[in-house]
Design an enzyme around this catalytic site. Structure first.
Site, PDB file in Angstrom:
ATOM      1  N   ASP A  45      -2.658   2.843  -6.371  1.00 23.77           N
ATOM      2  CA  ASP A  45      -1.266   3.284  -6.233  1.00 23.77           C
ATOM      3  C   ASP A  45      -0.616   3.432  -7.608  1.00 23.77           C
ATOM      4  O   ASP A  45       0.549   3.818  -7.714  1.00 23.77           O
ATOM      5  CB  ASP A  45      -0.466   2.374  -5.295  1.00 23.77           C
ATOM      6  CG  ASP A  45      -0.306   0.973  -5.831  1.00 23.77           C
ATOM      7  OD1 ASP A  45      -0.890   0.650  -6.883  1.00 23.77           O
ATOM      8  OD2 ASP A  45       0.414   0.180  -5.173  1.00 23.77           O
ATOM      9  N   ASP A  84      -6.220   1.938  -2.153  1.00 23.56           N
ATOM     10  CA  ASP A  84      -5.148   0.948  -2.330  1.00 23.56           C
ATOM     11  C   ASP A  84      -4.157   1.021  -1.172  1.00 23.56           C
ATOM     12  O   ASP A  84      -3.729   2.119  -0.777  1.00 23.56           O
ATOM     13  CB  ASP A  84      -4.392   1.296  -3.626  1.00 23.56           C
ATOM     14  CG  ASP A  84      -4.101   0.083  -4.479  1.00 23.56           C
ATOM     15  OD1 ASP A  84      -4.297  -1.042  -4.008  1.00 23.56           O
ATOM     16  OD2 ASP A  84      -3.693   0.299  -5.636  1.00 23.56           O
ATOM     17  N   GLU A 181      -5.949  -9.055 -12.633  1.00 19.21           N
ATOM     18  CA  GLU A 181      -5.229  -8.229 -13.615  1.00 19.21           C
ATOM     19  C   GLU A 181      -4.375  -9.094 -14.542  1.00 19.21           C
ATOM     20  O   GLU A 181      -3.560  -9.922 -14.089  1.00 19.21           O
ATOM     21  CB  GLU A 181      -4.339  -7.201 -12.879  1.00 19.21           C
ATOM     22  CG  GLU A 181      -3.547  -6.318 -13.844  1.00 19.21           C
ATOM     23  CD  GLU A 181      -2.992  -5.047 -13.210  1.00 19.21           C
ATOM     24  OE1 GLU A 181      -3.280  -4.782 -12.027  1.00 19.21           O
ATOM     25  OE2 GLU A 181      -2.273  -4.321 -13.923  1.00 19.21           O
TER      26      GLU A 181
HETATM   27  O1  KIV Z   1      -3.355   0.912  -8.704  1.00 18.58           O
HETATM   28  C1  KIV Z   1      -4.208   0.663  -9.559  1.00 18.58           C
HETATM   29  O2  KIV Z   1      -4.605   1.515 -10.366  1.00 18.58           O
HETATM   30  C2  KIV Z   1      -4.755  -0.671  -9.607  1.00 18.58           C
HETATM   31  C3  KIV Z   1      -5.571  -1.026 -10.795  1.00 18.58           C
HETATM   32  C4  KIV Z   1      -4.671  -1.373 -11.921  1.00 18.58           C
HETATM   33  C5  KIV Z   1      -6.535  -2.139 -10.506  1.00 18.58           C
HETATM   34  O3  KIV Z   1      -4.493  -1.467  -8.748  1.00 18.58           O
END
Ligand code: KIV
Length: 263
Positions: A45, A84, A181
């Site tokens: 996301d 996501d 993260e």
């Molecule tokens: O949304 C995304 O790109 C992520 C990464 C930072 C792991 O969740």
């Protein structure tokens, strides 16, 4: 490369082969990533920021995620496709199940959701109903407003102990992957040793079982990237070579270096 599955990711953890993951939002980039051996493509996301140009990820809807997951899936043969769950799409179990099913119908083989606490029962609900789930702990961008910005997490001892407990709870609930993260490298190393499932770090040091970067960050398209980013276009002539170099550096342990991690 053979088709990446939850089983092959586990086998990679067990054998010590590092897992190379990148975010991706459309088919052409996905095809190139797939061709150079990226193990997991994440339709993150983060598209709210790097594609839509917003200053957070909370603008991203399920419709956006379904659209981009379908685009990426069209370009992938062998990488595992991870979708996501956007903010507000998984905050109770039945809402999460319906939305995970939408992402899976669009091509996601695993879905990712941020957080622990009340989210643990959502992970348990999904995974006991046949959905492959990835957790995401540490800096959880969807709650950046509440965290007071995009900041390194779990530096204090109590917060570090809580993160370790949360990681175990995510695994016990049935998750098959965990993103870590922006946390201290020593803590990420401890989590990676304690858990049976693979950990993927972003700003979490080299001891994680794999690494992920946001596509636009590693291509040098972001003006002020975080410390954990390396620009793979600096040493490479084209995008395919940059992806290939990223995979090579992750697998060999060259990336991330000490300058990309937090203490
Ligand atoms: O949304 C995304 O790109 C992520 C990464 C930072 C792991 O969740």
């Amino acid at each position: 490369m053979t088709k990446r599955t939850t089983r092959s990711l586990m086998a990679m953890k067990e054998s010590g082969e590092k897992i190379a993951m990148l975010t991706c939002y459309e088919a052409s980039f996905a095809r190139v990533m797939d061709g150079v051996g990226v193990d997991i493509v994440l339709i993150g996301d983060s598209l709210g920021m790097v594609v839509q140009g917003n200053n957070s990820t909370v603008s991203v809807s399920m419709d956006h995620m379904v659209y981009h997951t379908r685009c990426v899936s069209a370009g992938v043969n062998e990488a595992l496709v991870l979708g996501d769950m956007p903010f507000g799409s998984f905050h109770n179990a039945s809402l999460a199940m319906g939305n995970a099913a939408r992402l899976m119908a669009a091509g996601a083989e695993m879905v990712k959701l941020e957080g622990a606490g009340p989210m643990i029962e959502v992970v348990e609900y999904l995974s006991s109903r046949g959905v492959s789930v990835s957790g995401h702990l540490g800096l959880t961008p969807q709650t950046a407003h509440k965290l007071g910005g995009f900041r390194v997490q779990a530096r204090e001892k109590a917060a570090a102990r809580q993160l370790l407990r949360d990681a175990k709870a995510v695994e016990d609930a049935g998750a098959q992957l965990l993103i870590l993260e922006a946390i201290p490298a020593t803590l990420a190393a401890e989590v990676s040793t304690e858990l049976g499932i693979p950990t993927i770090g972003i700003g979490a040091g080299a001891a994680c079982d794999g690494q992920v970067l946001v596509l636009h960050d590693m291509l040098g398209l972001v003006e002020r990237p975080p410390k954990f980013v390396a620009n793979f276009m600096q040493e490479n002539d084209d995008i395919e070579s940059a992806f290939r170099d990223y995979v090579r550096q992750v697998k060999s342990g060259q990336f991330p270096g000490p300058e990309h991690q937090y203490s």
